[in-house]
Design an enzyme around this catalytic site. Structure first.
Site, PDB file in Angstrom:
ATOM      1  N   ASN A   9       6.118 -33.556  17.352  1.00 32.64           N
ATOM      2  CA  ASN A   9       6.095 -34.142  18.697  1.00 32.64           C
ATOM      3  C   ASN A   9       7.449 -34.815  18.901  1.00 32.64           C
ATOM      4  OD1 ASN A   9       5.728 -35.469  21.071  1.00 32.64           O
ATOM      5  ND2 ASN A   9       4.159 -36.887  20.334  1.00 32.64           N
ATOM      6  N   HIS A 101      -1.859 -38.740  24.331  1.00 27.63           N
ATOM      7  CA  HIS A 101      -1.095 -39.513  23.342  1.00 27.63           C
ATOM      8  C   HIS A 101      -1.155 -40.999  23.703  1.00 27.63           C
ATOM      9  CE1 HIS A 101       2.142 -41.011  20.878  1.00 27.63           C
ATOM     10  NE2 HIS A 101       2.059 -39.903  20.180  1.00 27.63           N
ATOM     11  N   GLU A 171      -4.311 -40.671  15.505  1.00 27.62           N
ATOM     12  CA  GLU A 171      -3.033 -41.383  15.479  1.00 27.62           C
ATOM     13  C   GLU A 171      -3.272 -42.887  15.636  1.00 27.62           C
ATOM     14  OE1 GLU A 171       0.388 -38.472  16.381  1.00 27.62           O
ATOM     15  OE2 GLU A 171       0.002 -39.721  18.105  1.00 27.62           O
ATOM     16  N   GLY A 177       5.646 -44.727  14.820  1.00 31.99           N
ATOM     17  CA  GLY A 177       7.031 -45.196  14.881  1.00 31.99           C
ATOM     18  C   GLY A 177       7.421 -46.140  13.758  1.00 31.99           C
TER      19      GLY A 177
HETATM   20  P1  13P Z   1       5.998 -41.061  14.416  1.00 34.39           P
HETATM   21  O1  13P Z   1       5.868 -39.896  13.455  1.00 34.39           O
HETATM   22  O2  13P Z   1       7.396 -41.280  14.885  1.00 34.39           O
HETATM   23  O3  13P Z   1       5.345 -42.286  13.855  1.00 34.39           O
HETATM   24  O4  13P Z   1       5.167 -40.668  15.722  1.00 34.39           O
HETATM   25  C1  13P Z   1       3.874 -40.222  15.560  1.00 34.39           C
HETATM   26  C2  13P Z   1       3.402 -39.684  16.839  1.00 34.39           C
HETATM   27  O5  13P Z   1       3.198 -40.431  17.788  1.00 34.39           O
HETATM   28  C3  13P Z   1       3.184 -38.226  16.935  1.00 34.39           C
HETATM   29  O6  13P Z   1       2.545 -37.879  18.093  1.00 34.39           O
END
Ligand code: 13P
Length: 255
Positions: A9, A101, A171, A177
């Site tokens: 993503n 998301h 998630e 992040g």
């Molecule tokens: P990160 O891998 O940067 O933590 O993001 C995860 C995400 O939101 C994937 O959709």
């Protein structure tokens, strides 16, 4: 058998030129070869402009990597400024669409009802939604994880007739992040709940649905996540922007 899916993503990153350069790097790496041999499935969910560039470059190279979008609108066409339709995405063989998301749920107040309508538009056009669910840290600390996932899934899946292909991504908002993924135990607990909830809804079909983990995935922690019984792949943000790092993540799933 659930084939492992590693989906990138990119969020709001990469111009069309940067996407082409990434694909040329990735194409020469082990992951693309593993995907060609059908050992694993790889997809990149890119911004719309980069998606078009990737589509053309993928054809030129003969690459097998799948394409995904990060959003869709539920109407077919018309006066919906800034939105994108299923037909527009299909035009360049988009296979997946990320729906719901947490960044869109939180920043743009996208509700589970909207998410369900978006998923419905995707499946009606033959695409597969990657439906994101996950809790905030306060929900987790309050002991409400299962209830939260149940409510989000129940509402986001109202479009579903239990037959169309879907992918669910767990998630946890607190891991996104951070480069600090959930522990193996936490990821398995939540993904196990998700499969139970899907089973209550759709019976044994739940065993065929892929559940991805997303949030802080890196080449270092991916193996620990993929050993979970109910984790069938990953949705990778930051670590997917570098072709070599994403290659390592995909190859961890093959090994
Ligand atoms: P990160 O891998 O940067 O933590 O993001 C995860 C995400 O939101 C994937 O959709």
């Amino acid at each position: 058998m659930r084939k492992t899916l590693l989906a990138a993503n990119w969020k709001m990153n990469k111009t069309a030129a940067e996407a082409i350069s990434w694909l040329n790097d990735f194409y020469g790496m082990a992951a693309e070869k593993a995907a060609e041999k059908d050992l694993v499935e790889v997809a990149v969910c890119a911004p719309f402009t980069a998606l078009y560039a990737l589509y053309q470059e993928r054809q030129r190279l003969g690459a097998v990597m799948g394409l995904g979008a990060q959003n869709i609108f539920w109407q077919e066409k018309g006066a919906f400024t800034g939105e994108i339709s299923a037909a527009m995405l299909q035009e360049f063989q988009t296979k997946y669409v990320i729906c719901g998301h947490s960044e869109r749920r939180v920043l743009l107040q996208e509700s589970s009802e909207m998410v369900s309508r978006k998923c419905g538009a995707a499946v009606n056009a033959g695409m597969t939604p990657i439906i994101c669910v996950g809790e905030s840290i306060s929900v987790r600390r309050g002991g409400l994880l299962r209830q939260w996932l149940e409510a989000q899934l129940y509402e986001s899946l109202s479009f579903w007739d239990n037959q169309q292909e879907i992918v669910v991504a767990y998630e946890p908002v607190w891991a996104i992040g951070t480069k600090q993924a959930a522990t193996t135990a936490d990821a398995q607990e939540a993904c196990g709940y998700i499969r139970q909830i899907l089973r209550e809804r759709a019976g044994d079909i739940a065993d065929d649905i892929r559940i991805l983990y997303g949030g802080g995935v890196t080449p270092e922690n991916i193996s620990g996540l993929l050993i979970c019984d109910d984790v069938d792949g990953a949705l990778v943000g930051g670590s997917s922007l570098d072709a070599a790092a994403f290659d390592k993540i995909v190859m961890a799933a093959v090994e």
